[in-house]
Design an enzyme around this catalytic site. Sequence first.
Site, PDB file in Angstrom:
ATOM      1  CE  LYS A  25      -4.507   1.345   1.912  1.00 31.74           C
ATOM      2  NZ  LYS A  25      -5.214   1.595   0.671  1.00 31.74           N
ATOM      3  CG  LEU A  45      -4.350  -3.084  -1.003  1.00 30.87           C
ATOM      4  CD1 LEU A  45      -2.892  -2.727  -0.726  1.00 30.87           C
ATOM      5  CD2 LEU A  45      -5.262  -1.965  -0.535  1.00 30.87           C
TER       6      LEU A  45
HETATM    7  C1  LIG Z   1      -6.123   0.039  -5.062  1.00 29.35           C
HETATM    8  C2  LIG Z   1      -6.975  -0.405  -3.917  1.00 29.35           C
HETATM    9  N1  LIG Z   1      -7.494  -1.640  -3.920  1.00 29.35           N
HETATM   10  C3  LIG Z   1      -8.282  -2.070  -2.934  1.00 29.35           C
HETATM   11  C4  LIG Z   1      -8.608  -1.261  -1.849  1.00 29.35           C
HETATM   12  C5  LIG Z   1      -9.497  -1.772  -0.767  1.00 29.35           C
HETATM   13  O1  LIG Z   1      -8.777  -2.056   0.400  1.00 29.35           O
HETATM   14  P1  LIG Z   1      -9.507  -2.050   1.811  1.00 29.35           P
HETATM   15  O2  LIG Z   1     -10.692  -2.942   1.692  1.00 29.35           O
HETATM   16  O3  LIG Z   1      -8.488  -2.613   2.742  1.00 29.35           O
HETATM   17  O4  LIG Z   1      -9.863  -0.647   2.116  1.00 29.35           O
HETATM   18  C6  LIG Z   1      -8.070   0.025  -1.786  1.00 29.35           C
HETATM   19  C7  LIG Z   1      -8.368   0.894  -0.652  1.00 29.35           C
HETATM   20  O5  LIG Z   1      -7.899   1.977  -0.506  1.00 29.35           O
HETATM   21  C8  LIG Z   1      -7.225   0.467  -2.843  1.00 29.35           C
HETATM   22  O6  LIG Z   1      -6.701   1.708  -2.835  1.00 29.35           O
END
Ligand SMILES: Cc1ncc(COP(=O)(O)O)c(C=O)c1O
Length: 286
Positions: free
Chosen positions: A147, A203
Amino acid sequence: MKVIWNNEIVERSEVKIDMEDRGYQFADGVYDVVRAYNGKFFTLNEHVDRLFSSAEKIEMALPFTKEELKQLLSKLIQENNIDTGNVYMQLTRGIGIPRNHSYPDSELIPPVFTATTTIVPRDQTKMDQGITAFIVPDMRWLRCDIKSISLLGNIMAKHEAHKKGCDEAILHRDGVVTECSSSNAWMIKNDTIYTHPDGNLILPGITKIMLLKVARKAGIPVKEEVFTIKDLEEADEVFASSTTIEAMPITHINGNPVGQGKRGPVVEKLQQLYVEAVEEQCGQIR
Ligand SMILES: Cc1ncc(COP(=O)(O)O)c(C=O)c1O
């Protein structure tokens, strides 16, 4: 407004960050976002674990333990009176003089940690009505599991979608849907839910983990398998998931309706199951 700066809670105006910070110069850092409902964090352990894991993947260490961080975050939302809102945490590698792409030994320069809060009420109307999406090539790097604060690929994709009058960008690599610009992407076909498997191309969303868990528990068939932009054209339902939007129906893609062009029954069920999971940790959602 109080914020966390390294391991202290201070007024936002007191924070001083050097312009040579490698976060500012190179986007050399990682972040995470955790949500609170009723003044209590939801899936805090998972978000803190992911922040530590992102940091480890770029050979950085946080200046405190996971327990210390959780205590600081809890104190922060109390001091800022956050009932329902988001906490943004960021860790950068600290001052890098002289400028050099290669990063110095982590013991030589202290990293910089900050955390801020925003009040963000749940938008039930939006969750009922859904959002629109536009399909954009995934031009990001090959470590999307980290991230990273380097988000140019994500922000350019979302901007492209906004220019087309859509809310979110669905990203694809050679026709395979990876995720969205700031959320994970899902498709439902013949009552089975599909989402891209974890790995370096997406992610590992915490909301994704929770949705997979509640869906499996409820006996809804789920497959962590790739699907294509062609599959999206024939999908019964499509949705996006993230900490801030939960399970958000996508009703139109590139201007064309998905299924009936409105929230479908499987997404609605997942939304209910997700709320139940939130309520288990944070109490009834008003
Ligand atoms: C590129 C990306 N994918 C997926 C997610 C979802 O992640 P989460 O469910 O942990 O918020 C995010 C959240 O910011 C993101 O930026």
